[in-house]
Design a protein around this motif. Structure first.
Motif, PDB file in Angstrom:
ATOM      1  N   MET A  47      37.025  44.569  -9.231  1.00 24.73           N
ATOM      2  CA  MET A  47      36.331  45.706  -8.605  1.00 24.73           C
ATOM      3  C   MET A  47      35.193  46.163  -9.520  1.00 24.73           C
ATOM      4  O   MET A  47      35.376  46.340 -10.724  1.00 24.73           O
ATOM      5  CB  MET A  47      37.349  46.838  -8.422  1.00 24.73           C
ATOM      6  N   ARG A  48      34.010  46.360  -8.917  1.00 23.79           N
ATOM      7  CA  ARG A  48      32.821  46.742  -9.712  1.00 23.79           C
ATOM      8  C   ARG A  48      32.503  48.216  -9.476  1.00 23.79           C
ATOM      9  O   ARG A  48      32.302  48.636  -8.330  1.00 23.79           O
ATOM     10  CB  ARG A  48      31.621  45.889  -9.298  1.00 23.79           C
ATOM     11  N   ILE A  49      32.474  48.968 -10.565  1.00 24.38           N
ATOM     12  CA  ILE A  49      32.218  50.409 -10.438  1.00 24.38           C
ATOM     13  C   ILE A  49      30.983  50.782 -11.250  1.00 24.38           C
ATOM     14  O   ILE A  49      30.847  50.409 -12.426  1.00 24.38           O
ATOM     15  CB  ILE A  49      33.433  51.237 -10.902  1.00 24.38           C
ATOM     16  N   LEU A  50      30.114  51.514 -10.582  1.00 28.19           N
ATOM     17  CA  LEU A  50      28.869  51.969 -11.191  1.00 28.19           C
ATOM     18  C   LEU A  50      29.071  53.428 -11.561  1.00 28.19           C
ATOM     19  O   LEU A  50      29.475  54.244 -10.721  1.00 28.19           O
ATOM     20  CB  LEU A  50      27.791  51.855 -10.121  1.00 28.19           C
ATOM     21  N   PHE A  51      28.776  53.762 -12.822  1.00 31.91           N
ATOM     22  CA  PHE A  51      29.031  55.130 -13.285  1.00 31.91           C
ATOM     23  C   PHE A  51      27.751  55.759 -13.819  1.00 31.91           C
ATOM     24  O   PHE A  51      26.926  55.090 -14.458  1.00 31.91           O
ATOM     25  CB  PHE A  51      30.102  55.109 -14.385  1.00 31.91           C
ATOM     26  N   GLN A  52      27.610  57.043 -13.558  1.00 34.33           N
ATOM     27  CA  GLN A  52      26.450  57.794 -14.079  1.00 34.33           C
ATOM     28  C   GLN A  52      26.862  59.247 -14.222  1.00 34.33           C
ATOM     29  O   GLN A  52      27.613  59.771 -13.415  1.00 34.33           O
ATOM     30  CB  GLN A  52      25.274  57.663 -13.093  1.00 34.33           C
ATOM     31  N   GLY A  80      35.840  46.790 -13.426  1.00 37.56           N
ATOM     32  CA  GLY A  80      34.707  46.591 -14.336  1.00 37.56           C
ATOM     33  C   GLY A  80      33.782  47.792 -14.154  1.00 37.56           C
ATOM     34  O   GLY A  80      33.109  47.904 -13.128  1.00 37.56           O
ATOM     35  N   ILE A  81      33.789  48.694 -15.136  1.00 38.76           N
ATOM     36  CA  ILE A  81      32.992  49.925 -14.984  1.00 38.76           C
ATOM     37  C   ILE A  81      31.745  49.799 -15.849  1.00 38.76           C
ATOM     38  O   ILE A  81      31.838  49.570 -17.060  1.00 38.76           O
ATOM     39  CB  ILE A  81      33.815  51.162 -15.417  1.00 38.76           C
ATOM     40  N   ARG A  82      30.568  49.933 -15.236  1.00 38.19           N
ATOM     41  CA  ARG A  82      29.345  49.869 -16.040  1.00 38.19           C
ATOM     42  C   ARG A  82      28.518  51.132 -15.833  1.00 38.19           C
ATOM     43  O   ARG A  82      28.536  51.733 -14.751  1.00 38.19           O
ATOM     44  CB  ARG A  82      28.525  48.630 -15.694  1.00 38.19           C
ATOM     45  N   VAL A  83      27.819  51.522 -16.908  1.00 36.53           N
ATOM     46  CA  VAL A  83      26.942  52.685 -16.829  1.00 36.53           C
ATOM     47  C   VAL A  83      25.654  52.239 -16.162  1.00 36.53           C
ATOM     48  O   VAL A  83      25.048  51.241 -16.569  1.00 36.53           O
ATOM     49  CB  VAL A  83      26.655  53.247 -18.236  1.00 36.53           C
ATOM     50  N   TRP A  84      25.241  52.969 -15.132  1.00 36.15           N
ATOM     51  CA  TRP A  84      23.997  52.605 -14.436  1.00 36.15           C
ATOM     52  C   TRP A  84      22.803  52.902 -15.330  1.00 36.15           C
ATOM     53  O   TRP A  84      22.729  53.947 -15.981  1.00 36.15           O
ATOM     54  CB  TRP A  84      23.871  53.398 -13.126  1.00 36.15           C
ATOM     55  N   GLN A  85      21.881  51.949 -15.388  1.00 38.56           N
ATOM     56  CA  GLN A  85      20.601  52.141 -16.094  1.00 38.56           C
ATOM     57  C   GLN A  85      19.513  51.927 -15.057  1.00 38.56           C
ATOM     58  O   GLN A  85      19.682  51.121 -14.142  1.00 38.56           O
ATOM     59  CB  GLN A  85      20.391  51.080 -17.182  1.00 38.56           C
ATOM     60  N   SER A  86      18.393  52.571 -15.236  1.00 38.26           N
ATOM     61  CA  SER A  86      17.291  52.389 -14.298  1.00 38.26           C
ATOM     62  C   SER A  86      16.977  50.900 -14.161  1.00 38.26           C
ATOM     63  O   SER A  86      16.927  50.179 -15.160  1.00 38.26           O
ATOM     64  CB  SER A  86      16.067  53.157 -14.804  1.00 38.26           C
ATOM     65  N   THR A 143      20.227  46.945 -10.089  1.00 40.89           N
ATOM     66  CA  THR A 143      20.439  46.888  -8.635  1.00 40.89           C
ATOM     67  C   THR A 143      21.595  45.942  -8.299  1.00 40.89           C
ATOM     68  O   THR A 143      21.814  45.614  -7.127  1.00 40.89           O
ATOM     69  CB  THR A 143      19.165  46.396  -7.907  1.00 40.89           C
ATOM     70  N   ALA A 144      22.324  45.504  -9.329  1.00 45.39           N
ATOM     71  CA  ALA A 144      23.448  44.593  -9.088  1.00 45.39           C
ATOM     72  C   ALA A 144      24.499  45.291  -8.228  1.00 45.39           C
ATOM     73  O   ALA A 144      24.636  46.515  -8.264  1.00 45.39           O
ATOM     74  CB  ALA A 144      24.046  44.159 -10.425  1.00 45.39           C
ATOM     75  N   ALA A 145      25.237  44.481  -7.484  1.00 48.07           N
ATOM     76  CA  ALA A 145      26.190  45.044  -6.515  1.00 48.07           C
ATOM     77  C   ALA A 145      27.306  45.835  -7.201  1.00 48.07           C
ATOM     78  O   ALA A 145      27.659  45.582  -8.360  1.00 48.07           O
ATOM     79  CB  ALA A 145      26.788  43.916  -5.680  1.00 48.07           C
ATOM     80  N   ALA A 146      27.839  46.815  -6.453  1.00 45.45           N
ATOM     81  CA  ALA A 146      28.993  47.590  -6.924  1.00 45.45           C
ATOM     82  C   ALA A 146      29.813  47.976  -5.703  1.00 45.45           C
ATOM     83  O   ALA A 146      29.280  48.136  -4.602  1.00 45.45           O
ATOM     84  CB  ALA A 146      28.527  48.842  -7.663  1.00 45.45           C
ATOM     85  N   ASP A 147      31.137  48.125  -5.926  1.00 43.05           N
ATOM     86  CA  ASP A 147      32.010  48.516  -4.814  1.00 43.05           C
ATOM     87  C   ASP A 147      32.074  50.036  -4.662  1.00 43.05           C
ATOM     88  O   ASP A 147      32.149  50.555  -3.553  1.00 43.05           O
ATOM     89  CB  ASP A 147      33.423  47.970  -5.059  1.00 43.05           C
ATOM     90  N   TYR A 148      32.085  50.723  -5.803  1.00 42.03           N
ATOM     91  CA  TYR A 148      32.162  52.185  -5.779  1.00 42.03           C
ATOM     92  C   TYR A 148      31.167  52.744  -6.789  1.00 42.03           C
ATOM     93  O   TYR A 148      30.880  52.100  -7.810  1.00 42.03           O
ATOM     94  CB  TYR A 148      33.578  52.661  -6.155  1.00 42.03           C
ATOM     95  N   GLN A 153      19.973  54.115  -3.875  1.00 45.27           N
ATOM     96  CA  GLN A 153      19.162  53.581  -2.778  1.00 45.27           C
ATOM     97  C   GLN A 153      19.453  52.098  -2.553  1.00 45.27           C
ATOM     98  O   GLN A 153      19.634  51.349  -3.527  1.00 45.27           O
ATOM     99  CB  GLN A 153      17.670  53.758  -3.090  1.00 45.27           C
ATOM    100  N   GLY A 154      19.500  51.684  -1.280  1.00 42.46           N
ATOM    101  CA  GLY A 154      19.618  50.267  -0.940  1.00 42.46           C
ATOM    102  C   GLY A 154      20.856  49.613  -1.511  1.00 42.46           C
ATOM    103  O   GLY A 154      20.756  48.613  -2.223  1.00 42.46           O
ATOM    104  N   ARG A 155      22.007  50.187  -1.232  1.00 41.36           N
ATOM    105  CA  ARG A 155      23.269  49.608  -1.733  1.00 41.36           C
ATOM    106  C   ARG A 155      24.237  49.420  -0.574  1.00 41.36           C
ATOM    107  O   ARG A 155      25.225  50.161  -0.444  1.00 41.36           O
ATOM    108  CB  ARG A 155      23.890  50.524  -2.796  1.00 41.36           C
ATOM    109  N   PRO A 156      23.977  48.446   0.291  1.00 37.50           N
ATOM    110  CA  PRO A 156      24.812  48.286   1.488  1.00 37.50           C
ATOM    111  C   PRO A 156      26.248  47.879   1.166  1.00 37.50           C
ATOM    112  O   PRO A 156      27.143  48.049   1.998  1.00 37.50           O
ATOM    113  CB  PRO A 156      24.093  47.175   2.275  1.00 37.50           C
ATOM    114  N   GLU A 157      26.481  47.360  -0.062  1.00 34.65           N
ATOM    115  CA  GLU A 157      27.834  46.879  -0.379  1.00 34.65           C
ATOM    116  C   GLU A 157      28.784  47.992  -0.826  1.00 34.65           C
ATOM    117  O   GLU A 157      29.996  47.796  -0.905  1.00 34.65           O
ATOM    118  CB  GLU A 157      27.752  45.801  -1.479  1.00 34.65           C
ATOM    119  N   LEU A 158      28.241  49.190  -1.110  1.00 38.91           N
ATOM    120  CA  LEU A 158      29.101  50.282  -1.598  1.00 38.91           C
ATOM    121  C   LEU A 158      30.140  50.677  -0.549  1.00 38.91           C
ATOM    122  O   LEU A 158      29.823  50.795   0.636  1.00 38.91           O
ATOM    123  CB  LEU A 158      28.264  51.524  -1.912  1.00 38.91           C
ATOM    124  N   LYS A 159      31.378  50.940  -1.025  1.00 39.75           N
ATOM    125  CA  LYS A 159      32.441  51.368  -0.097  1.00 39.75           C
ATOM    126  C   LYS A 159      32.622  52.883  -0.115  1.00 39.75           C
ATOM    127  O   LYS A 159      33.137  53.456   0.830  1.00 39.75           O
ATOM    128  CB  LYS A 159      33.760  50.709  -0.489  1.00 39.75           C
TER     129      LYS A 159
END
Ligand code: NAP
Ligand code: GLV
Length: 311
Positions: free
Chosen positions: A1-6, A28-34, A37-42, A54-60
């Protein structure tokens, strides 16, 4: 599972990552940087830049690291079809209850006036007549997760507590009002008005000259919700006329409150820096982990923002 955190609070970023990784050990939690645009689930965010979502159709789902969703909705980048989930209590209800209880008792026991007396002309020793509890009704705007907890706390002191919400409610010991048609009647009995509403187009500016003039003379205002609820320019004349005897403000139109803002100099206004309830990291991380697990199983979760209502 890919998680984007900010988070908008970089000083706490590492502590958040630690707590989120403890609660979600297999993600897999990664800190978003400007530019990421890599995919994330949450996505787990607090006051994110628009670019991040913006433009993240894969987000659940998007998780908001606080109770209020006004900042993220203002961005207009979370599609209505994408679940937006806020923190539901998460240790904040007890904090607002503590804060509101302290503020109410400070006014009811006239401690604000004793503080001023103690500091005037080298000190003034003057007992004041106590307020009657029966004339000291408490009105809570917003009977959600946080407002209800405030009502419960204040009932323990024997105050008459009333509340106002959008939909009608039945709450033990609380005189409940609902909708704009009952707002004035609610206000007329509130010697202390506590705002615990979400900030939406319907509630922006709800604390203004007209509504605050409906309160009994010498009323007190406690705003723990959002600065956008109060028309700030309306407060000083109401304090000057004695319609409002004191205000406790935790939130402001502009935060931090600018150094030259007139509120800083007014001894009748108690100011705190948006701390009446802080997100409790470990509790929020645990709540988000449980909700992700429930969503993965296809179950409903609490705290899902109703996009039509805006909270
Ligand atoms: P909540 O559970 O969603 O409750 C919101 C309450 O407001 C509900 O009772 C709702 O009525 C009522 N409401 C909304 N719009 C209304 C309207 N137009 N007219 C009448 N009532 C209306 O929210 P919560 O978790 O208690 O949080 C409330 C707010 O507190 C958050 O949005 C946030 O802005 C603020 N907050 C501030 C701090 C701080 O540190 N200062 C900390 C946390 C939260 P219904 O019950 O009929 O839906
Ligand atoms: C804080 O203000 C929150 O909305 O959680």
């Amino acid at each position: 599972m890919r998680i984007l955190f900010q988070t908008a609070d970089p000083a706490n970023q590492d502590a958040w990552l630690r707590d989120l990784r403890t609660a979600l050990p297999h993600a897999g939690i990664r800190v978003w940087q400007s530019g990421d645009t890599a995919a994330a689930d949450y996505a787990i965010v607090w006051k994110p830049p628009a670019e991040m979502l913006q433009g993240r159709p894969e987000l659940k789902a998007v998780f908001n690291l606080g109770a209020g969703v006004d900042a993220i909705l203002k961005l207009n980048v979370v599609p209505d079809t994408l679940p937006l989930i806020r923190i539901d209590d998460g240790g904040m209800a007890v904090q607002v209850a503590e804060f509101a209880t302290h503020a109410v008792l400070r006014y009811y026991r006239r401690l604000d006036q004793y503080e001023r007396q103690a500091r005037s002309n080298g000190g003034e020793w003057k007992p004041l007549p106590p307020f009657e509890r029966s004339g000291f009704g408490i009105g809570v705007l917003g009977l959600g997760v946080l407002g209800q907890r405030i009502c419960e706390s204040l009932q323990h002191f024997g105050f008459e507590v009333s509340g106002w919400s959008r939909s009608p409610k039945t709450l033990p010991g609380v005189k409940a009002y609902a909708g704009s048609a009952q707002l004035n009647e609610f206000l007329r009995n509130a010697r202390v008005l506590i705002c615990m509403l979400p900030l939406t187009p319907d509630t922006a500016g709800i604390l203004n000259r007209d509504t605050l003039s409906q309160l009994p003379r010498g009323a007190y205002l406690i705003n723990l919700a959002r600065g956008g609820h109060l028309v700030e320019a309306d407060l000083p004349p109401l304090l000057e006329s004695g319609q409002i005897a004191g205000a406790t403000l935790d939130v402001f139109q502009e935060e931090p409150l600018p150094p030259h803002h007139p509120f800083w100099k007014d001894p009748r206004i108690a100011i705190t820096p948006h701390i009446s309830a802080l997100t409790v990291r470990s509790e929020a991380a645990r709540q988000i982990a449980e909700k992700i697990a429930a969503l993965q199983r296809g179950e409903a979760v609490v705290g899902l923002v109703d996009r039509n209502k805006g909270y």
